[in-house]
Scaffold this active site. Structure first.
Site, mmCIF file in Angstrom:
data_model
loop_
_atom_site.group_PDB
_atom_site.id
_atom_site.type_symbol
_atom_site.label_atom_id
_atom_site.label_comp_id
_atom_site.label_asym_id
_atom_site.label_seq_id
_atom_site.Cartn_x
_atom_site.Cartn_y
_atom_site.Cartn_z
ATOM 1 N N GLY A 238 0.794 -1.206 0.000
ATOM 2 C CA GLY A 238 0.000 0.000 0.000
ATOM 3 C C GLY A 238 0.828 1.256 0.000
ATOM 4 N N SER A 239 0.287 2.290 0.611
ATOM 5 C CA SER A 239 0.930 3.594 0.610
ATOM 6 C C SER A 239 0.261 4.477 1.635
ATOM 7 C CB SER A 239 0.821 4.257 -0.768
ATOM 8 O OG SER A 239 1.246 3.408 -1.797
ATOM 9 N N ASN A 240 0.948 5.575 1.989
ATOM 10 C CA ASN A 240 0.357 6.658 2.758
ATOM 11 C C ASN A 240 0.423 7.923 1.920
ATOM 12 O OD1 ASN A 240 0.286 4.970 5.162
ATOM 13 N ND2 ASN A 240 2.479 5.391 5.375
#
Length: 811
Positions: A238-240
């Site tokens: 994922g990612s932020n």
């Protein structure tokens, strides 16, 4: 997700569940890789600054692509050459049937080849190429010319060791690029289902065995599908993203944090670049390797990043079969016949010879038939197909090009709504005036809530609660619907999908759009798009809680606005959210007798471990003590047991719940003490001494040097995700997580950007840019990016080359 769909463009969908991406350019050329008609001439400048960042300038799209292709080949030609092999389904031909690619989640070569040959058949590639606007074609043709020129100049004998004189290294074609884009698109979900597609065969015959790595982990009975599966996938890869507006920043202008999480090896590595066509385009950031466009970045007016979203980009369909023939099925009372598609693959044998292997896929207008034992089985009554909407999405390059050149946040938003070309990523953006934007606008099958309720069989409603839909295919009324406002049949129009604009902040860490900002929840969307009132991940909760504390002035720092350094600290604090929430309860394991029994019955002295656990600072920083190891082991053992949670999830308080352990009886305390004792034995077995720090354990090997790496796994609520695998003899090797880490602050002088590419620009150990930025990441150093012409020319590492080319463009 692969087979011919009700839309001509969905014809080939790949095998699995969601696939995403760019169907870029491909196919107009010859499949035999021969040169076609003479192409245009190309010219470009490649300026390099510190850490090998490539600043590419050209007068037109063809020249820009030419410069990108040449520069990328300089740094990563072996990676690109292997990417071409993968996308063409030729891994088994060169590397054998059973080996795998660079990352642990890749399918065996033969399975991979069957899949990519299926989704990249000539007709699908040709359609994708024909639908590219002229500027995108020019960009791709230029890229091919640049890559090939570098290969011609070096020759196979002059390549890095990883591909030197490799029989699998060859010139590139535009068809190759289209195939690579479609291969990327499959990363959204399709690649999760490769082996299930291969396992599908008519009852009474045998398909390839399904992998034990099933796409839908079972929790008990044969129909119990885990509705949290896709959330777990998004959390892992994922990612932020955080965008701060004028009400939240010190200078009252926009600020952005980009923190994508990807593998540190293989196809999904980012590459830093700056693209300029004077008077037309000036954009900087990073793209997935081989893509001739900036995926995450900024220009003088806007900055943006992406995070994997929770929308499903595919649908599953339950076929009602003809009792007399399991390859025939009934739709609206009429019998239809599946199409058998045979795929042939060359396989290298142990003696070096080649043998042909074949596999039959079965396709319908609603996708390719798949098989998952005890759940989605092809039997005499039913079969199940996978239909991926992103296989009809040929707008990826056009989409990112529109974003790259956007002159305002409104223009960025309008382009995303109109093109709907993003495959599986949210957009978190901000402009120079301090307006923020979250858009969960991607390619999503058009299944409104009413259709979901009417068309999902009862056995699959639990799965639908997680946004993954199995639809009744016996009636065409249950097919994804068409919206005339959408650019593609069978998907939602962009304007109908979630978005939020704010003057304070928006954020996303791979949960749904619901809690982009708790002050303005996004609700009421179909479950296939975005689910609200659902427990959020630890990353989402720590991200929001840190933002809230800063803006409320309750984090111990001065003021109530965010600076760039504070935004960077939000990421690199490396706090383990669940430790901060639950450590008081976990330390109760240290109450009582000095000895405790581990799970295997071994008696363990808890005195010193408890002392270390008490002094651990609740982070995954380099100097974190072994208490982090005890906590993470205990958490892994206890999560999901009856000890969780003392305070259950409350949709009215989603940032602070659930929390706490249920330690209300002697049995619970025994379970807790057993978990700590077991953790102590586990740390000893892994070579973690009482005085060992996290930085001495988690490292990245770069040219024979071990570089300490901070950060930890997402399941502990650590914002700065880094996953690592144990090494023989102790230690851990970083494998995935934070990759291209960037902040952008707008001020009166324009964008001020700082970024670090955690694994560096090049995969070649001989390159000076193989480990330089890994050292920066280890030290939490954020280099300033030279963006203006003055800044580029003033960089101490500045180098410039001019390249040009005339001749035939290989298509």
């Amino acid at each position: 997700m692969i087979a011919p769909s009700h839309s001509a463009q969905l014809r080939l969908l790949r095998t699995s569940a969601a696939a995403i991406l760019l169907t870029l350019t491909a196919g107009c050329g010859n499949d035999d890789n021969t040169a076609s008609e003479p192409g245009p001439g190309y010219a470009a400048e490649i300026r390099r600054t510190a850490y090998g960042i490539a600043h590419i300038k050209a007068n037109d799209d063809g020249g820009l692509g030419y410069g990108i292709g040449y520069a990328y080949a300089q740094d990563n030609i072996c990676l690109m050459a292997e990417r071409i092999v993968t996308a063409n389904g030729e891994r088994a031909k060169y590397f054998g049937a059973d080996a795998r690619g660079a990352t642990e989640d890749t399918a065996p070569n033969l399975a991979s080849d069957y899949f990519y040959r299926l989704i990249n058949e000539p007709e699908a590639v040709a359609i994708a190429w024909r639908e590219q606007p002229a500027p995108m074609r020019a960009l791709v043709e230029g890229y091919v010319a640049g890559y090939n020129q570098y290969l011609d100049e070096r020759g196979k004998a002059g390549l890095p060791d990883a591909c030197k004189n490799g029989a699998w290294v060859r010139s590139m074609t535009t068809s190759d690029m289209v195939k690579i884009v479609r291969r990327y698109a499959a990363e959204g979900a399709g690649s999760h289902f490769i082996e299930m597609l291969l396992a599908a065969a008519p009852p009474g015959t045998t398909g390839a065995p399904a992998s034990s790595r099933s796409a839908f982990p079972r929790r008990g009975g044969p129909s119990a599908v885990d509705p949290q599966y896709w959330q777990q996938q998004h959390a892992r890869t994922g990612s932020n993203g955080v965008a701060l507006g004028k009400d939240a920043t010190e200078n009252g202008q926009g600020m952005l944090l980009a923190n994508p999480h990807n593998w540190w090896k293989g196809d999904l590595r980012f590459y830093q670049l700056h693209l300029t066509i004077p008077g037309k385009l000036d954009v900087m950031g990073a793209s997935l390797g081989g893509m001739p466009m900036v995926s995450i970045g900024f220009n003088k007016d806007v900055a943006w990043t992406h995070t994997n979203n929770t929308s499903s980009h595919f649908t599953l369909h339950q076929l009602q079969l003809d009792p007399l023939d399991p390859t025939r099925y009934v739709v609206d009372g009429k019998v239809q016949t599946m199409t058998r598609k045979r795929v042939d693959v060359e396989v290298r044998q142990a003696d070096g010879s080649l043998a042909m292997r074949s596999h039959d896929f079965y396709q319908t207008p609603l996708g390719v038939v798949m098989h998952l034992p005890n759940m989605l089985e092809w039997n005499r009554k039913n079969a199940y197909t996978l239909l991926d909407a992103n296989m009809g999405n040929h707008r990826m390059l056009e989409q990112w090009r529109a974003m790259n050149s956007a002159r305002s946040l409104g223009e960025l938003r309008e382009g995303i709504d109109r093109i709907v070309g993003l495959p599986w990523v949210n957009t978190v953006a901000v402009d120079k005036d301090g307006k923020t934007l979250l858009m969960d606008v991607t390619v999503v099958p058009n299944v409104p809530l009413a259709k979901e309720k009417a068309c999902v069989p009862a056995a699959f409603r639990e799965l639908a609660a997680g946004g993954v839909l199995v639809l009744d295919a016996s009636t065409s009324a249950c097919n994804p619907g068409n919206d005339p406002a959408a650019p593609q049949s069978g998907i939602f129009a962009g304007a109908s999908l979630p978005r939020l604009e704010r003057d304070d902040y928006v954020q996303n860490s791979n949960d749904s759009a619901w809690l982009s900002n708790p002050a303005a929840p996004l609700t009421g969307f179909p479950s296939i798009v975005s689910i609200d009132a659902q427990e959020q991940s630890g990353r989402t909760r720590i991200g929001i809680s840190q933002l809230q504390a800063r803006l409320a002035g309750t984090d111990g720092l001065a003021g109530r606005r965010m600076s760039v350094s504070q935004l960077q600290g939000l990421l690199f604090s490396n706090r383990a959210y669940y430790a901060s929430q639950n450590m008081a309860d976990m330390l109760r394991a240290c109450d009582g007798a000095r000895l405790a029994a581990a799970a295997d019955g071994t008696m363990v002295d808890l005195t010193l471990p408890c002392a270390r656990l008490r002094t651990w600072d609740h982070t995954a920083n380099l100097d974190a003590n072994i208490g982090f190891g005890y906590f993470s082991s205990m958490w892994d053992q206890l999560y999901g047991t009856p000890l969780f949670w003392a305070v259950p999830f409350n949709p009215a308080d989603p940032v602070n719940t659930p929390r706490g352990l249920r330690l209300d009886d002697a049995a619970s305390m025994t379970t807790l003490r057993t978990a700590l004792a077991t953790a102590v034995l586990e740390m000893e077995a892994n070579g973690w001494g009482l005085d060992t720090t996290w930085g001495q354990l988690q490292q990245s090997e770069r040219g024979g040097k071990r570089i300490p790496i901070h950060g930890g796994r997402y399941q502990y609520g650590i914002y700065n995700v880094i996953a690592s695998d144990p090494l023989a003899g102790g230690g851990r090797e970083a494998t995935e997580g934070s990759s291209y880490v960037q902040t952008v602050m707008f001020d009166r002088n324009g964008p001020q950007a700082q970024a670090v590419l955690a694994y560096g620009q090049s995969v070649d150990p001989a390159s000076p840019h193989y480990s330089d930025q890994t050292e920066l990441y280890s030290r939490k150093t954020w280099p300033t990016l030279p963006f203006t012409e003055t800044q580029i020319a003033a960089d101490p590492a500045y180098k410039r080359i001019a390249i040009s080319h005339k001749g035939k463009a290989r298509q």
